[in-house]
Each structure stands twice: as C-alpha cells, then as structure tokens.
Write a protein that holds these residues in place. Structure first.
Motif, PDB file in Angstrom:
ATOM      1  N   LEU A 206      -9.642  -3.058   2.294  1.00 36.43           N
ATOM      2  CA  LEU A 206      -8.051  -2.925   2.774  1.00 36.43           C
ATOM      3  C   LEU A 206      -7.691  -3.058   3.740  1.00 36.43           C
ATOM      4  O   LEU A 206      -6.504  -2.644   3.987  1.00 36.43           O
ATOM      5  CB  LEU A 206      -7.659  -1.574   1.228  1.00 36.43           C
ATOM      6  CG  LEU A 206      -7.787  -1.694   0.025  1.00 36.43           C
ATOM      7  CD1 LEU A 206      -6.816  -0.660  -0.209  1.00 36.43           C
ATOM      8  CD2 LEU A 206      -7.368  -3.451  -0.961  1.00 36.43           C
TER       9      LEU A 206
ATOM     10  N   ALA B 219       0.168  -3.674  -8.728  1.00 42.80           N
ATOM     11  CA  ALA B 219      -0.326  -4.372  -8.008  1.00 42.80           C
ATOM     12  C   ALA B 219      -1.119  -3.405  -6.534  1.00 42.80           C
ATOM     13  O   ALA B 219      -1.615  -2.207  -6.740  1.00 42.80           O
ATOM     14  CB  ALA B 219       1.383  -4.395  -7.123  1.00 42.80           C
ATOM     15  N   SER B 220      -1.468  -4.203  -5.183  1.00 41.29           N
ATOM     16  CA  SER B 220      -2.561  -3.309  -4.692  1.00 41.29           C
ATOM     17  C   SER B 220      -0.969  -3.014  -3.774  1.00 41.29           C
ATOM     18  O   SER B 220      -0.037  -3.411  -3.609  1.00 41.29           O
ATOM     19  CB  SER B 220      -3.327  -4.549  -3.969  1.00 41.29           C
ATOM     20  OG  SER B 220      -2.380  -5.836  -3.796  1.00 41.29           O
ATOM     21  N   TYR B 221      -2.083  -1.908  -2.755  1.00 44.88           N
ATOM     22  CA  TYR B 221      -1.333  -1.714  -1.861  1.00 44.88           C
ATOM     23  C   TYR B 221       0.433  -0.357  -2.638  1.00 44.88           C
ATOM     24  O   TYR B 221       0.997  -0.694  -1.383  1.00 44.88           O
ATOM     25  CB  TYR B 221      -0.877  -2.585  -0.819  1.00 44.88           C
ATOM     26  CG  TYR B 221      -2.244  -2.671  -0.232  1.00 44.88           C
ATOM     27  CD1 TYR B 221      -2.691  -2.222   1.162  1.00 44.88           C
ATOM     28  CD2 TYR B 221      -2.384  -3.820  -0.138  1.00 44.88           C
ATOM     29  CE1 TYR B 221      -3.567  -2.864   1.972  1.00 44.88           C
ATOM     30  CE2 TYR B 221      -3.630  -4.499   0.506  1.00 44.88           C
ATOM     31  CZ  TYR B 221      -3.855  -3.671   1.507  1.00 44.88           C
ATOM     32  OH  TYR B 221      -5.257  -4.474   2.665  1.00 44.88           O
ATOM     33  N   ASP B 222       0.378  -0.163  -3.658  1.00 42.13           N
ATOM     34  CA  ASP B 222       1.226   0.443  -4.151  1.00 42.13           C
ATOM     35  C   ASP B 222       1.739   1.631  -3.692  1.00 42.13           C
ATOM     36  O   ASP B 222       0.693   2.261  -3.627  1.00 42.13           O
ATOM     37  CB  ASP B 222       1.006   0.055  -5.515  1.00 42.13           C
ATOM     38  CG  ASP B 222       2.756   0.835  -6.315  1.00 42.13           C
ATOM     39  OD1 ASP B 222       3.720   1.261  -5.553  1.00 42.13           O
ATOM     40  OD2 ASP B 222       2.761   0.518  -7.367  1.00 42.13           O
ATOM     41  N   PRO B 223       2.253   2.003  -2.768  1.00 41.84           N
ATOM     42  CA  PRO B 223       3.056   3.716  -2.281  1.00 41.84           C
ATOM     43  C   PRO B 223       2.474   4.935  -3.321  1.00 41.84           C
ATOM     44  O   PRO B 223       2.653   5.903  -2.813  1.00 41.84           O
ATOM     45  CB  PRO B 223       3.487   3.378  -0.963  1.00 41.84           C
ATOM     46  CG  PRO B 223       3.989   1.805  -0.978  1.00 41.84           C
ATOM     47  CD  PRO B 223       3.418   1.324  -1.778  1.00 41.84           C
TER      48      PRO B 223
ATOM     49  N   GLU C  90       8.785   1.779  -1.390  1.00 38.78           N
ATOM     50  CA  GLU C  90       9.277   0.766  -1.857  1.00 38.78           C
ATOM     51  C   GLU C  90       9.436   0.072  -0.394  1.00 38.78           C
ATOM     52  O   GLU C  90      10.303   0.014  -0.210  1.00 38.78           O
ATOM     53  CB  GLU C  90      10.510   0.588  -2.858  1.00 38.78           C
ATOM     54  CG  GLU C  90      10.124   0.786  -3.769  1.00 38.78           C
ATOM     55  CD  GLU C  90      10.940  -0.283  -4.791  1.00 38.78           C
ATOM     56  OE1 GLU C  90      11.714  -1.067  -4.395  1.00 38.78           O
ATOM     57  OE2 GLU C  90      10.345  -1.071  -6.046  1.00 38.78           O
ATOM     58  N   CYS C  91       8.237   0.364   0.618  1.00 35.23           N
ATOM     59  CA  CYS C  91       8.288  -0.370   2.024  1.00 35.23           C
ATOM     60  C   CYS C  91       6.806  -0.747   1.935  1.00 35.23           C
ATOM     61  O   CYS C  91       5.628  -0.766   1.056  1.00 35.23           O
ATOM     62  CB  CYS C  91       8.832   1.591   2.405  1.00 35.23           C
ATOM     63  SG  CYS C  91       7.882   2.542   2.817  1.00 35.23           S
ATOM     64  N   GLU C  92       6.143  -0.490   2.944  1.00 38.02           N
ATOM     65  CA  GLU C  92       4.883  -1.000   3.215  1.00 38.02           C
ATOM     66  C   GLU C  92       3.880   0.410   2.736  1.00 38.02           C
ATOM     67  O   GLU C  92       4.578   1.480   3.238  1.00 38.02           O
ATOM     68  CB  GLU C  92       4.953  -1.535   4.760  1.00 38.02           C
ATOM     69  CG  GLU C  92       5.406  -2.635   4.606  1.00 38.02           C
ATOM     70  CD  GLU C  92       6.390  -2.787   5.188  1.00 38.02           C
ATOM     71  OE1 GLU C  92       7.767  -1.921   4.989  1.00 38.02           O
ATOM     72  OE2 GLU C  92       7.719  -3.488   6.132  1.00 38.02           O
TER      73      GLU C  92
END
Lengths: 317, 193, 443
Positions: free
Chosen positions: C198, C285-289, C331-333
């Motif tokens: 990732l 989803a991937s990269y879900d914080p 809800e961000c990077e």
C-alpha cells in the motif's frame, strides 16, 4: 472493463495488453497532421494535482485533449484546497461539475482510492505518495515492448530507492502480470524489509512471488538483464541515514559508463525522470543511444490516451 | 445478431435463415465490383482501396488482387479503423481500437475507395469519412459495399454495390468471409419469412 | 431507591440463582428469593458479571466535545456493560494537573452512568520532558493512581525510570504507550507485506517490543509496577512472558480490535482472525481510516498470539482504547486521519468471541484484574451478599449487527460496522441503580 486505474495490480494480462495495443494505435496520431481524435468529445477530464508535477500533468492534459475531451486543471495551489477544503468536499465539487474522470496526483498514499469512493466518475492514479503510479508502469512496459519486441521473459532490474518509489511498486505488479522477471537492486535500507525477506536476497525467486527477487549488488545483476530502470534518489534520504553520502551511493548504485558496458548489447536504460545526473545516472549514460528516457516521455502521452479511452470511451457503468 | 448456420434448416417458428449469396456468388460479385472500379476510375489510376474493419479489410485486399489480375495494375490497399470516430461509443462498453494502416504512398491527392461489407444506416461510412479527413486529404472518396440492405439514416450512397437486398429492420444481414470466418456467404436472418 | 430482584440468572457462569439488589449492594442471593417491593428482572438465560472496568478510555472532554463528552462516553460504557472507566489524559488541556483531573472526575460524577477515574499525564503536556505534578493529582479528590502519556511514549529512559520510582510513594502505576518514536517517524500502519504493497510508512513491531523490554528491565531495577497499554505483537507477548516468569511487577492490556482485526483490512480485504466470526464480513474499501489506530492492526500471527496470551494470563486485561473521532478526522486521506477506534459498546462481544464461554476468565480480564490494577474499590467484585451492586447482565445467545448510527458514542468510528457480533448487554447496575435496562440506557 475496469472503471478506475488505481494500481498496477488492477490490470490483468489481457487488459494490460489491450492498453499497450491501443497505445500503439494512439501513437500513430502523434505523427499525423491532425493530432486529434473525436472519441472523448463532450467528456470532461479533471487533472487534480496536489503535488507539483508539470511533466505528468502536461502528459495527461495532452492525452485528454488529443481525444477531444474537455480538460480542467485543478491544482492545490490557488484553489480552495490551500484554504483547507477536504478531499471529500473537493470530490463532491468535481462531481457537481460533471467530471467524467479525475486524474489525481496526491502526496498521501491511497488518496485516489478514497476519491473513488466519493465520485461516480473514473479515477486515474497519477501518483499517490509512496504507493503507485500505474500509468508510468504502463508507459515503461510500452517502451520495453517497443524497443525489445516483447515483455514475457524479459529480465528487468529496478535500481535505487525502491522503498519510497511508486514507480517501482507499479512496475513490479505490472511486469510480473505481463511475464517479466524483476530484480530489485539497491542498498538494503531502501528495499522494503518484507520484499527482501520474501524474495531471499541473492537467491532465486521464491514461490511467493516468482517474478521478483532482490539483490544488493548492482554489478552482479547487470550482465544478465534486458532492462535497467534507474530510480530517482532524493538527496534528502542521505540526511535520514539511508546511505552515508551521495558519493558512496553513486559509487555503489549509480549507472556510469563502465557499468553501461557490462550490460548485454541489446539492453536498454530507462529512467522515469526527473534525473539526478551524477547521482543515480551519469550524463554519458543518460544521453547514450541505449537510454530510452526521451521516448518514455513521448510514449507517456500515447499510453495515457489509451487509458483515458478505455475508461471513458464507452458506457462502462 | 445470433444467426444459426444455414446448413441446418430451422424448424417452424424459429427465426428464418436464408442464404442470399453462396460462396461462388460472393466471388462473382467481388469480380464485378473490381471491373466496375476499373471502369469508373479509368483503370484505377491514383486509386487507393481502404477497407473498414472487420470484413471490409479482406474485401479490399480481394478487390485489389482481382484488379491486378484483370488489368495488371497494383492498387495500394490499406485499413481504416473507425472505432474512435463512431457516434455510438457511449452506447456500448468500450470498443477495442483496431489498427489503421495507410499504404506507403499515403492518400493525399488520391482517389480513395472505402470498402465495407454491409451498407445499412450509413453511420459507419460517416465515421470513416471523418477518420479519413484526419489522416489526409484525398482528391475524392468513393464507397464500395458487398451488400446494400437499405434503411439509410444519413445522406450516404454507395458507388459500387455487390447486391441490393431489401430487408426489414428486424432482420439482420450476416456476411462471412474465408479470411475472417472460414467461408464466403451472405445470409439474411430473422424476421417472419 | 428501588430494589431489584434478578431471577434465575447465572452468576459468572454458575447455576441459575436469584440476586436481590437493595440500597446499593447485593442484599441476598439464592434460589427462590421473594421481595414484594422489588422490581423483578427476568435473568433466564443471562449471565451476571461484575461490572466491567476499562483501563483505557478516551472521553475527549475537555477539548473535543464534538467527538465525545464524559456523559456520552459514560453512556456508551454503561451500554457496553461497564461500571467504571479510566479516562486517558490526552485531553485539551492535558490532564497533567490536579485541576484538570478533578474536572473530569466531577463531570463523571454528574453524569452518574459509570465511575470515571481520571488517568494523569506522566509528563507536562505529554511532551516527554519533565514530570507532571503526579503527587498533586494523586492527592486530589480524583485520587489518581494510573499515570500515562498515552498517545505518546515516555521514550526518555531516565524520565521513565524516575516516573516508575516516584509513583511508588502513593502506590501509583505508570501505563506506558510502548512506541520507540525514532522507529515510527511518519508511521501509518504495521510494517509488513501490506504496508509495502500500500506504500504506507511502516510501524515496525520492534518499536513496541524494544520499549516493553526496556521498561520491564527498568521496573525490575527500581522494583516498581508497570502497566503496558494496548500490547499488539507476538514479540511483546514473549517479552512479557519472560518478565513475568522472572517476577517483574508488570501487567498488560490488549484491545478488542487487536484481538480480531489484521492489517489486511487496510487493503480492503476481509480478514478477521477469529474462527467464529466474520465469514460474511469484509471492508467496503481500501485505505479506510476507520481502521487506522495506534498501535496499528498487526498480522494474523500476532492476533493469534494475543488471543492465546489473554487466555493464558500473560496479558492480564482487555482494555478498549475507546477513541472517538469526529467524522472529518476519519473521512479523509489515510495519512491525515487521526488514529483510534470506538470500543466500549462492542468490547464484551469480542471478549466472548475470544474467551467465551469461560465466564470466569471474562470476569477476570474485563473486571476483577483491571479494577485491582486501577485500585478501584467496590469494582471487580463478583455479586455476593454485601458487595456493592456493580454488575452487568449479558445475554450470550443474542447476536447483533453493529450499526454505527445506533451507538451511544458521539462518534461513529467503529471498525465493526455491519459485523454480526455475539452477545448483548441487557442491564447494567451502578451501586444498585440501573444505568441500562432492557438493553437501553436508563438516562
């Protein structure tokens, strides 16, 4: 048909080959008097760039324009992004503006994946943090195929800062899909620990990943490869103890004239740019006929045309 | 466009299949078009044949071969892929782009004869004219088709027609060629015949 | 004060009996009790546990009341079966003075849903430079006994030694967030195959293990108590096992999420390290914080080692590390998201998955031991005549699908959204007063 291009791993061999074949047709447009195709007339492509990368942005812009798409350039500078607008709010804005595709460059790994959750349109990853840069891998594969006639069975050495390289990650995934063997070369500090452990340094490739192995000795690798891909090494890494000095790095992992002559005669030298001349590559090598660095730039436009066409050229919802 | 093979007559109430041109008929029709081209172009001087994929490409090569046999003239042949110029791209999943190969002498100032298998709505030819416009500037453009089945939606007509086949919209015309399908044949499928 | 008669309930897994709660204590136990003035609670099929005690809760007040308040966090705790929570010090301002810990303590009393026991910061402003006024916090009405810079490691070995020594004067304990900061600069997730794929900067297991190894040696040297927060790696388990074998006074906690989730979820894959759960669950989803947490989710091997260590007792406690975050912080990077997950309302379900139906172990890891470590009198005691009525009733047969919007917390960052979890809290009593009845908060 894929909806987004986020990772080199999104592509199976069939789709990747279709992109390369389509790119070959797109390349003929560059030689015509009218360098334009009507395929994406009425479509809107947004270049959403949170990092300065004039070369990549221009390449995507040229690709979209040659396909007659409308292009909106949205850069983090001088937009509401600098005033602290969140990525999600930006996504909703682009959505409202009717963006059919968003080409995104972002310093945070995975930002394009987040964006894809919030947009109906397609997302193309134009480089995210230290993660991936799939269109760069596609143009590299295109360049290798154009120069050497095939990809299956090629032996490619990727040399340098693999740890922080999105180009390396995308290339490893795409090249193994297309049947090439990749050897990662660099100081152990710049090779991800699990790749080094998995591949077994200096040994043959393992079952875990038959296409990839790791070697710390550039000179041992050179005589057996078809392609050497040199990665940009940032001098800042030196200050973080990844290697002692630029001079030592260049001596151990830089590609210079004597090393170039150790390559098989047909082998080519690639670099995704921008180069640090004198660091990872000497001017003599960069400007030699075996270097494909300028071709790579030209091929970038064709490959990006192919990607945009395949994502937006039909009704793929 | 599923069209069952004609060799196996369909039972009652199945869509009918009718062979319009058998293998020998296709040969004859190609020969006739080749003669007509020679006649109408004063010996095919300055003429280039451009086939529209998929089946226009082998047809163009055949026409060139026949012209060469009849008059010992070498007519340059090429392929013009029109995918990127279609007006219905958004109605389908993305279509694969095929190769465009222009003959070495190019098409500027030449008489270009576009070659296709079936002339129907005229939209393919419209796309071909647009594509042609982007790859060069021919002196004139003509159109040769194996079959004209009517139902034009654009003001387009063919200069050379192998066979006119009156059809209903519900019917389909299926052309097969040795080069692409293993056999030469033109069939009319579907409808209520 | 209403009396409650709980009929036919299994106390910590024993044979069904009745419990009469009156005047804040368990008045009587035994079959066929009768109390005409008492409200009757049908305990059939339910298990009574001593009220759960959380050693590691972030209540966010003062400072981030948009994410959680002492009251909303207390309600979430009660719904999760808790009667006491230890509130971490990383508020704004930091709980590094008697004033702040006293404020938090009073807010907890006002809410009256659980006992809120403030944890004091070890160093001023969590900066890791000089000791906060530990004694003043200990002497305040909040009676602080646990000190932690959680979120930050007390990395300086000299400072850590001094802290361990100093709190001996008032039987305090240092709860260490074990993370060598130089090894985790810019770290985003567990360093391993997934982080490489990732392109996220790795948080190596050794950064935790090295600090735990150092700290158990320091604790041994000065003869102090050490508590290790949120242990996350198999290697840490081994360090703890050896230290305990030598007689070091060290205790350790593990979070529910480290007992269930692996780093694969960051890549968007369904990867629950439980034989009983999650067959039909996968991330959307991937990269879900929502899966970003510190220490990060580790590998399946680590999760297996933690589950075994908890059962064995090498790890003493399940602590939630309940960390509410406002929507915009998740809800961000990935790289810009704040680390942390909700945990209070789901912890028992995951303990059930790991330890069930060994009720004695569950009571031990989630109530008795944490109450003892925190020095909370009146908590962690099995229901018996004369004991303060801090208890919770669990329906082990129930299953529920976690819906973030239904949680009592002000925040929504649960990693278990859409997951079907075992067990349900039916009722919770704090000193004889119900805080939860019929699965709903009373106030």
């Amino acid at each position: 048909m894929i909806r987004h291009l986020l990772s080199g791993g999104d592509l199976d061999a069939g789709t990747a080959t279709e992109i390369l074949d389509t790119a070959a047709e797109m390349a003929t447009v560059a030689g015509r008097e009218v360098k334009k195709l009507p395929a994406l007339r009425g479509r809107t492509v947004v270049n959403l760039f949170y990092e300065d990368s004039t070369r990549t942005r221009i390449s995507f812009e040229a690709a979209a324009k040659r396909l007659s798409a409308d292009v909106i350039n949205f850069s983090a500078k001088g937009s509401s992004v600098t005033k602290g607008e969140s990525l999600k709010d930006t996504a909703l804005t682009l959505q409202a503006m009717g963006a059919d595709a968003v080409v995104v460059r972002h310093p945070a790994s995975g930002a394009p994946h987040r964006l894809a959750n919030w947009l109906d349109g397609s997302v193309v990853n134009a480089g995210d943090g230290t993660h991936e840069h799939p269109t760069q891998a596609l143009l590299d594969a295109y360049t290798m195929r154009a120069r050497l006639g095939r990809l299956a069975g090629l032996h490619v050495a990727i040399v340098g800062d693999v740890l922080h390289s999105r180009v390396a990650r995308s290339n490893v995934l795409l090249l193994s899909t297309l049947g090439a063997k990749v050897t990662l070369v660099g100081p152990p500090t710049l090779i991800p620990v699990d790749w080094a452990a998995r591949a077994g340094v200096g040994s043959a490739a393992t079952d875990a990943d038959p296409g990839t192995d790791v070697c710390y000795d550039l000179d041992a690798v050179l005589p057996g490869v078809d392609v050497v891909m040199m990665l940009r090494v940032q001098r800042e890494r030196m200050n973080d103890s990844y290697f002692p000095s630029a001079r030592e790095y260049a001596r151990r992992y830089g590609l210079d004239g004597p090393r170039l002559r150790r390559l098989p005669e047909h082998a080519i030298v690639m670099h995704p740019g921008p180069m640090n001349r004198g660091m990872e590559i000497t001017p003599e090598v960069a400007d030699s006929p075996r270097s494909t660095i300028v071709e790579q730039v030209a091929n970038g436009v064709s490959v990006r045309m192919a990607v945009l066409y395949l994502l937006l050229g039909g009704n793929n919802r | 466009m599923a069209c069952p093979p004609a060799a196996h007559p369909s039972p009652e109430r199945q869509p009918s299949v009718k062979v319009i041109l058998a293998s020998a008929d296709v040969q004859r029709v190609v020969d006739r078009i080749a003669h007509q081209i020679l006649e109408k172009t004063q010996g095919a001087a300055d003429t280039v044949l451009l086939g529209i994929p998929t089946r226009g490409a082998p047809l163009a090569r055949r026409l060139a071969a026949r012209i060469s046999t009849f008059e010992d003239v070498d007519v340059p042949v090429g392929v013009l892929d029109i995918t990127l110029y279609r007006d219905d791209l958004r109605r389908h999943a993305t279509r694969a782009v095929g190769p465009t190969q222009l003959p070495p002498g190019g098409i500027d100032g030449k008489r270009v004869v576009l070659v296709d298998d079936v002339l129907f709505s005229g939209r393919t030819v419209r796309a071909a004219l647009d594509a042609l416009n982007d790859v060069g500037r021919p002196a004139s453009v003509q159109l040769a088709v194996l079959v004209d089945r009517g139902h034009r939606e654009l003001p387009i007509r063919a200069d050379y027609v192998g066979k006119n086949i009156p059809t209903a919209l519900a019917e389909s015309v299926k052309v097969t060629l040795v080069e692409t399908d293993g056999a030469d044949e033109v069939r009319l499928c579907g409808g209520t015949r | 004060m209403t009396a409650y008669l709980i009929k036919n309930v299994s106390v910590v897994g024993g044979a069904p009996t009745d419990l009469l709660i009156r005047d804040g204590v368990v008045a009587e136990t035994g079959r066929g009790l009768d109390a005409p003035d008492a409200a009757v609670v049908d305990g059939s099929g339910l298990v009574a546990l001593p009220g759960l005690v959380d050693l590691h809760t972030h209540l966010r007040e003062p400072g981030r009341e948009d994410a959680e308040t002492v009251e909303s966090g207390s309600r979430a705790a009660a719904l999760g079966g808790y009667t006491a929570v230890c509130a971490m010090a990383n508020t704004s301002p930091v709980a590094d003075t008697a004033g702040v810990v006293e404020q938090v303590w009073r807010l907890g009393r006002q809410a009256g849903l659980v006992d809120v026991q403030p944890i004091g910061a070890v160093t001023v402003g969590l900066a890791g430079e000089r000791l906060a006024e530990l004694g003043a916090m200990a002497d305040s009405p909040a009676r602080v006994r646990i000190f932690s810079d959680d979120g930050h490691c007390v990395a300086d070995p000299k400072l850590m030694r001094r802290a361990l020594e100093y709190v001996k004067a008032f039987d305090g304990i240092i709860a260490q967030h074990a993370e060598e900061p130089r090894l985790t600069e810019g770290a985003q997730m567990h360093e391993g195959e997934v982080s490489t794929r990732l392109g996220l900067t790795g948080w190596p297991a050794v950064a935790e293990e090295a600090i735990i190894a150092r700290d158990v040696l320091l604790a041994e040297h000065v003869g102090s108590r050490l508590h290790v927060c949120h242990v996350s790696t198999a290697g840490s388990v081994e360090v703890l096992r050896q230290a305990k074998a030598r007689g070091v006074r060290v205790t350790a906690e593990v979070t529910p999420h480290h007992l269930l989730l692996t780093d694969e979820v960051v890549a968007g894959r369904g990867a629950l390290a439980s034989p009983g759960l999650g067959v039909d669950w996968s991330p959307t989803a991937s990269y879900d914080p929502v899966f970003k947490v510190n220490p990060p989710l580790r590998t399946g091997t680590d999760v297996a080692a933690l589950r075994a260590a908890l059962a064995e007792g090498v790890i003493d406690v399940v602590a939630t590390d309940h960390a509410p975050h406002a929507v915009e912080d998740k809800e961000c990077e990935w790289a810009y998201a704040r680390p942390g997950m909700l945990g209070l309302e789901t912890a028992l379900s995951i303990a059930l998955d790991v330890l069930g139906p060994r009720w004695d172990l569950i009571a031990d890891r989630m109530s008795r031991t944490p109450a003892r470590i925190a020095g909370l009198d009146g908590h962690g005691l099995d229901p018996a005549p004369g004991v303060p009525a801090n208890l919770t009733l669990v329906d082990p047969a129930a299953r529920r699908v976690v819906e973030p919007a239904e949680l009592a917390s002000r925040s929504r960052n649960t990693p278990y959204a859409r997951m079907t979890l075992p067990g349900r809290i039916v009722a919770t009593f704090l000193r004889g007063e119900p805080t939860v009845l019929d699965g709903k908060a009373v106030k």
